[in-house]
Scaffold this active site. Structure first.
Site, PDB file in Angstrom:
ATOM      1  N   CYS A   2       0.829  -1.171   0.042  1.00 48.41           N
ATOM      2  CA  CYS A   2       0.037  -0.009   0.210  1.00 48.41           C
ATOM      3  C   CYS A   2       0.683   1.252   0.173  1.00 48.41           C
ATOM      4  O   CYS A   2       2.177   1.025   0.110  1.00 48.41           O
ATOM      5  CB  CYS A   2      -0.897  -0.012   1.225  1.00 48.41           C
ATOM      6  SG  CYS A   2      -1.745  -1.470   1.220  1.00 48.41           S
ATOM      7  N   ARG A  27       1.579   1.442  -6.060  1.00 47.97           N
ATOM      8  CA  ARG A  27       1.640   0.317  -4.742  1.00 47.97           C
ATOM      9  C   ARG A  27       0.485  -0.101  -4.269  1.00 47.97           C
ATOM     10  O   ARG A  27       0.303  -1.119  -3.567  1.00 47.97           O
ATOM     11  CB  ARG A  27       2.468   1.066  -3.541  1.00 47.97           C
ATOM     12  CG  ARG A  27       3.721   1.659  -3.648  1.00 47.97           C
ATOM     13  CD  ARG A  27       4.452   2.210  -2.303  1.00 47.97           C
ATOM     14  NE  ARG A  27       4.290   1.395  -1.418  1.00 47.97           N
ATOM     15  CZ  ARG A  27       5.510   0.356  -1.087  1.00 47.97           C
ATOM     16  NH1 ARG A  27       6.256   0.660  -1.990  1.00 47.97           N
ATOM     17  NH2 ARG A  27       5.242  -0.421  -0.206  1.00 47.97           N
ATOM     18  N   TRP A  74      -3.703  -1.541  -1.324  1.00 49.54           N
ATOM     19  CA  TRP A  74      -3.834  -2.748  -2.086  1.00 49.54           C
ATOM     20  C   TRP A  74      -4.381  -3.929  -0.916  1.00 49.54           C
ATOM     21  O   TRP A  74      -3.645  -4.302  -0.191  1.00 49.54           O
ATOM     22  CB  TRP A  74      -2.453  -2.982  -2.621  1.00 49.54           C
ATOM     23  CG  TRP A  74      -2.185  -4.252  -3.187  1.00 49.54           C
ATOM     24  CD1 TRP A  74      -2.115  -5.489  -2.890  1.00 49.54           C
ATOM     25  CD2 TRP A  74      -2.583  -4.500  -4.654  1.00 49.54           C
ATOM     26  NE1 TRP A  74      -1.978  -6.447  -3.916  1.00 49.54           N
ATOM     27  CE2 TRP A  74      -2.430  -5.795  -5.144  1.00 49.54           C
ATOM     28  CE3 TRP A  74      -2.859  -3.727  -5.569  1.00 49.54           C
ATOM     29  CZ2 TRP A  74      -2.398  -6.360  -6.414  1.00 49.54           C
ATOM     30  CZ3 TRP A  74      -3.139  -4.039  -6.890  1.00 49.54           C
ATOM     31  CH2 TRP A  74      -2.831  -5.484  -7.315  1.00 49.54           C
ATOM     32  N   ASN A 100       0.678  -0.300   6.026  1.00 47.79           N
ATOM     33  CA  ASN A 100       0.929  -1.281   5.184  1.00 47.79           C
ATOM     34  C   ASN A 100       1.589  -2.605   5.830  1.00 47.79           C
ATOM     35  O   ASN A 100       2.634  -2.172   6.404  1.00 47.79           O
ATOM     36  CB  ASN A 100       1.748  -0.414   4.171  1.00 47.79           C
ATOM     37  CG  ASN A 100       2.409  -1.650   2.907  1.00 47.79           C
ATOM     38  OD1 ASN A 100       1.942  -2.260   2.467  1.00 47.79           O
ATOM     39  ND2 ASN A 100       3.608  -1.157   2.641  1.00 47.79           N
ATOM     40  N   GLY A 101       0.953  -3.726   5.290  1.00 45.68           N
ATOM     41  CA  GLY A 101       1.620  -5.062   5.868  1.00 45.68           C
ATOM     42  C   GLY A 101       0.323  -5.902   6.248  1.00 45.68           C
ATOM     43  O   GLY A 101      -0.671  -5.581   6.102  1.00 45.68           O
ATOM     44  N   GLU A 485       7.663 -20.894 -20.170  1.00 43.22           N
ATOM     45  CA  GLU A 485       7.783 -19.712 -19.524  1.00 43.22           C
ATOM     46  C   GLU A 485       8.781 -18.557 -20.071  1.00 43.22           C
ATOM     47  O   GLU A 485       8.799 -17.482 -20.228  1.00 43.22           O
ATOM     48  CB  GLU A 485       7.790 -19.779 -18.080  1.00 43.22           C
ATOM     49  CG  GLU A 485       7.733 -18.485 -17.355  1.00 43.22           C
ATOM     50  CD  GLU A 485       6.594 -17.404 -17.834  1.00 43.22           C
ATOM     51  OE1 GLU A 485       5.566 -17.586 -18.440  1.00 43.22           O
ATOM     52  OE2 GLU A 485       6.587 -16.161 -17.620  1.00 43.22           O
ATOM     53  N   LYS A 489       8.649 -15.029 -21.917  1.00 46.66           N
ATOM     54  CA  LYS A 489       9.088 -13.795 -21.466  1.00 46.66           C
ATOM     55  C   LYS A 489       9.958 -13.362 -22.593  1.00 46.66           C
ATOM     56  O   LYS A 489       9.980 -12.158 -22.970  1.00 46.66           O
ATOM     57  CB  LYS A 489      10.159 -14.157 -20.438  1.00 46.66           C
ATOM     58  CG  LYS A 489       9.195 -14.212 -18.896  1.00 46.66           C
ATOM     59  CD  LYS A 489       8.836 -12.968 -18.348  1.00 46.66           C
ATOM     60  CE  LYS A 489       7.391 -12.712 -18.191  1.00 46.66           C
ATOM     61  NZ  LYS A 489       6.289 -13.741 -18.657  1.00 46.66           N
ATOM     62  N   GLU A 492       8.057 -12.016 -25.426  1.00 46.21           N
ATOM     63  CA  GLU A 492       7.105 -10.843 -25.412  1.00 46.21           C
ATOM     64  C   GLU A 492       7.574  -9.477 -25.120  1.00 46.21           C
ATOM     65  O   GLU A 492       7.116  -8.600 -25.370  1.00 46.21           O
ATOM     66  CB  GLU A 492       5.907 -11.187 -24.484  1.00 46.21           C
ATOM     67  CG  GLU A 492       6.538 -11.274 -23.006  1.00 46.21           C
ATOM     68  CD  GLU A 492       5.326 -11.472 -22.049  1.00 46.21           C
ATOM     69  OE1 GLU A 492       4.219 -10.985 -22.094  1.00 46.21           O
ATOM     70  OE2 GLU A 492       5.542 -12.322 -21.077  1.00 46.21           O
ATOM     71  N   HIS A 508      12.191 -34.766 -33.046  1.00 41.64           N
ATOM     72  CA  HIS A 508      10.882 -34.791 -33.899  1.00 41.64           C
ATOM     73  C   HIS A 508      10.519 -33.802 -34.665  1.00 41.64           C
ATOM     74  O   HIS A 508       9.470 -33.711 -35.095  1.00 41.64           O
ATOM     75  CB  HIS A 508       9.841 -35.413 -32.798  1.00 41.64           C
ATOM     76  CG  HIS A 508      10.030 -36.543 -32.090  1.00 41.64           C
ATOM     77  ND1 HIS A 508      10.026 -37.881 -32.776  1.00 41.64           N
ATOM     78  CD2 HIS A 508      10.334 -36.667 -30.968  1.00 41.64           C
ATOM     79  CE1 HIS A 508      10.449 -38.753 -31.711  1.00 41.64           C
ATOM     80  NE2 HIS A 508      10.741 -37.959 -30.508  1.00 41.64           N
ATOM     81  N   LYS A 607      -1.579  -5.493 -19.982  1.00 45.29           N
ATOM     82  CA  LYS A 607      -1.327  -6.225 -18.941  1.00 45.29           C
ATOM     83  C   LYS A 607      -2.368  -7.202 -18.477  1.00 45.29           C
ATOM     84  O   LYS A 607      -2.169  -8.017 -17.971  1.00 45.29           O
ATOM     85  CB  LYS A 607      -1.065  -4.976 -17.620  1.00 45.29           C
ATOM     86  CG  LYS A 607      -0.821  -5.719 -16.216  1.00 45.29           C
ATOM     87  CD  LYS A 607       0.409  -6.578 -16.366  1.00 45.29           C
ATOM     88  CE  LYS A 607       1.003  -7.324 -14.924  1.00 45.29           C
ATOM     89  NZ  LYS A 607       1.710  -8.289 -15.128  1.00 45.29           N
TER      90      LYS A 607
HETATM   91  C1  AGP Z   1       2.407 -12.782 -19.013  1.00 44.80           C
HETATM   92  O1  AGP Z   1       4.048 -12.294 -19.004  1.00 44.80           O
HETATM   93  C2  AGP Z   1       1.790 -12.300 -20.170  1.00 44.80           C
HETATM   94  N1  AGP Z   1       1.894 -10.781 -19.988  1.00 44.80           N
HETATM   95  C3  AGP Z   1       0.319 -12.852 -20.118  1.00 44.80           C
HETATM   96  O2  AGP Z   1       0.568 -13.979 -20.778  1.00 44.80           O
HETATM   97  C4  AGP Z   1      -0.311 -13.014 -19.024  1.00 44.80           C
HETATM   98  O3  AGP Z   1       0.152 -13.946 -18.218  1.00 44.80           O
HETATM   99  C5  AGP Z   1      -1.759 -13.557 -19.316  1.00 44.80           C
HETATM  100  O4  AGP Z   1      -2.532 -12.533 -20.191  1.00 44.80           O
HETATM  101  C6  AGP Z   1      -2.612 -13.860 -18.256  1.00 44.80           C
HETATM  102  O5  AGP Z   1      -3.087 -12.715 -17.077  1.00 44.80           O
HETATM  103  P1  AGP Z   1      -3.631 -12.971 -15.935  1.00 44.80           P
HETATM  104  O6  AGP Z   1      -2.647 -13.905 -15.179  1.00 44.80           O
HETATM  105  O7  AGP Z   1      -3.852 -11.431 -15.509  1.00 44.80           O
HETATM  106  O8  AGP Z   1      -4.898 -13.710 -16.192  1.00 44.80           O
END
Ligand code: AGP
Length: 612
Positions: A2, A27, A74, A100-101, A485, A489, A492, A508, A607
């Protein structure tokens, strides 16, 4: 996390607080409030919503208040509502507190205060307990009342309090959550983070754990928890505002990668007892019978959260012995999955607002199944529509590329797997002890993975990697979802076309793409398939691929077969994904930096994907 701001001085406290809270909204931003000293009273104005909404409500009011404290929330304990917003009053409304905590023993204190002290609580928060507890000890000295109250408190706190009986004074205390003092001329400030101070001062002092302070307009005194006065060094801040909002890091993504040890610690807090090897998830409302009746689990998620689910599958199947299917939410919702009443659906979503994941949740609920959500946002749609919620405590994640939220999703899945295994009586105590001890060791091990030398090594590697337009991530067993993963990263945020491949699958087809010099990041942490992984690396070497291995310490053969190797500190085998993913996050970050990408806001992405 927070945001807290306190002010005492000759300016309009309202203006200083609002401006400071806006700079701390990264935050937390689900509710906000202020307490302002007005003619001998402390007036609170607070509500669910943004600081901007609060500013509108305050328009034209309290312009002459010279002392105040503010908070942008938060949510952790208690949903984002007007009542749960901070500040909180004590019973007499003479004392106000922002915090905050997490007060770990808040329930015991709440019971004591209401039963023995007759206190009535207006909110669901742990923070309100502090307000009443300080009042209980108040005998005319607010600082002493705070100091005494904190002797009863267990948990983490950055808190600021004020009393209408001592209207010139702010008192504050810090343990595990940050608080920074700003020294002004005829004014002094206190805040969770530097951005809230920079308009007024660059002369600061960081409170350490266990320290308290008293601020008036012309004086600051810092104390230890015994009440002894401490001489503190001041720190001149030379960051600009943008750098300050990122905690001095160049990007939110790097800041959030570096926050992972704390995020993991907070997600584990109150949920494990290493001594007994126990996991307690009191926030889940399953009955033991319900847990025993579960015959199959579906994990439904998107993107990074889906990759966390793949690790969760391996862990739950290993520890609990029931089948787990992991589904991309956008597929799950349209493929008429074979769901039955004794199936459990787990949806994973950092934002809690992803349209596809939400649709998967609603499909499961429409079929009458129990749904558990793992999410990072209290009060998100997913958290409100699921039957059970297991929160990750990563704090707000700003960068589009998810890092600390992913890591805490893994933690939540480990916790749930142990909890489910123990509830069903199928997880031996020794095994649970080993896992819980391993979980408890993770923040320290993450700190060593993130040490300066390792980060510098990965940065150097990325200078080379960044020159390529394609790259591979390979791994077997638990390393395979981490390869996926890592690949996501990298692609993207650096826009390098990275592909993940189960190492055994190379021959394969994908091996056709291994050309001279192509970068291949190989995850090699699983002893059971080490020989196979080494032979896959030989296959890659034979075609000229350049392998950067991320391996378990002690796998000495690896370094003889690759161009470079990043060794991880030893950890329980099932927990290796929590460590092995971190170098891949840093690789993505530094490769993106080398290629000049917009690291925190990569092209075409959002996001939270709240549309189909
Ligand atoms: C993660 O690096 C990506 N930005 C994206 O794949 C994200 O994980 C996905 O859109 C799911 O989002 P969420 O966890 O908010 O549901």
């Amino acid at each position: 996390m927070c945001g807290i701001v306190g002010y005492t001085g000759n300016k309009s406290a309202k203006d200083v607080l609002i401006e400071g809270l806006k700079k701390l909204e990264y935050r937390g931003y689900d509710s906000a409030g202020v307490a302002l000293e007005d003619n001998g009273k402390l007036e609170i104005c607070k509500a669910a919503g943004s600081v901007g909404d609060l500013e509108k409500t305050l328009n034209g009011k309290f312009n002459t208040a010279g002392l105040g404290l503010g908070h942008t929330r938060w949510a952790t304990h208690g949903r984002p509502t007007d009542e749960n917003a901070h500040p909180h009053y004590s019973a007499s409304r003479e004392i106000v507190v922002v915090h905050n905590g997490i007060i770990e023993n808040h329930q015991a204190l709440r019971d004591r205060l209401s039963i023995e002290g007759g206190y009535e609580f207006r909110s669901e928060t742990d923070t309100e307990v502090l307000a009443h507890l300080i009042e209980e000890y108040y005998r005319g000295d607010l600082f002493e009342a705070l100091r005494r109250a904190l002797l009863d408190v267990e948990g983490s706190y950055a808190l600021v309090a004020a009393s209408s009986r001592e209207p010139e004074k702010l008192v504050c205390a810090r343990k595990d959550s940050p608080l920074i003092i700003g020294y002004g001329d005829g004014e002094n400030l206190i805040a969770s983070d530097i951005p809230a101070l920079l308009t007024h001062t660059r002369k600061t002092c960081i409170l350490e754990d266990g320290e308290l302070a008293v601020l008036t307009a012309d004086r600051v005194v810092v104390y230890n928890r015994q009440g002894d006065i401490l001489e503190k060094d001041t720190l001149e801040i030379d960051w600009d505002l943008e750098a300050a909002e990122k905690g001095g890091y160049d990007h939110f993504m790097l800041k959030e990668i570096m926050e992972q040890p704390v995020a993991v610690r907070e997600t584990l807090r109150q949920r494990i007892s290493a001594g007994e090897g126990k996991v307690s998830l009191s926030e889940l409302e399953f009955s033991v019978d319900e847990l025993k009746r579960v015959e199959k689990i579906f994990i439904v998620a998107c993107g990074t959260a889906y990759h966390a689910g793949l690790v969760g599958k391996a862990v739950i199947e290993k520890l609990v012995g029931i089948p787990v299917e992991v589904e991309v939410a956008s597929e799950f919702r349209y493929r008429e999955p074979l769901l039955e009443q004794n199936h459990l659906v787990i949806v994973i979503s950092q934002s809690g607002e992803t349209a596809d994941t939400l649709a998967g949740l609603r499909l499961a609920r429409s079929r009458g199944l129990n749904v558990m959500a793992i999410t990072n946002v209290v009060g998100s749609t997913v958290s409100r529509e699921a039957d059970h919620v297991l929160y990750t405590w990563a704090g707000p994640e700003i960068a589009v590329a998810s890092t600390k939220a992913y890591l805490t999703q893994l933690i939540a899945l480990y916790l749930f797997a142990i909890y489910l295994g123990e509830s069903r009586g199928v997880l031996p105590v020794e095994e649970a002890m080993g896992l819980v001890k391993g979980l408890q060791s993770l923040p320290g091990k993450l700190n060593s993975v993130l040490n300066e030398e390792n980060v510098a090594r990965l940065k150097t590697y990325c200078d080379h990697l960044a020159k390529w337009e394609s790259a591979f991530f390979v791994g077997r067993n638990l390393d395979s979802p981490v390869a996926m993963e890592g690949s996501l990263k990298l692609k993207e945020i650096s826009y390098i076309h990275a592909e993940a491949c189960a190492a055994g699958e190379l021959k394969h087809g994908p091996l056709a793409l291994i050309v001279d010099g192509i970068p291949v990041i190989a995850l090699v942490t699983q002893e059971a398939v080490l020989d196979k992984a080494l032979s896959n690396i030989q296959e890659i070497n034979a075609r000229g691929g350049e392998v950067f291995a991320i391996a378990q310490e002690g796998f000495d053969d690896v370094q003889n077969q690759v161009d470079s190797v990043f060794y991880l500190p030893p950890v329980h085998n099932l927990l290796t994904p929590v460590l092995s993913v971190v170098p891949t996050q840093l690789i993505a970050y530094y490769a993106a930096l080398a290629r000049g990408s917009a690291v925190d806001k990569p092209r075409n992405l959002a996001k939270s994907v709240t549309v189909e």
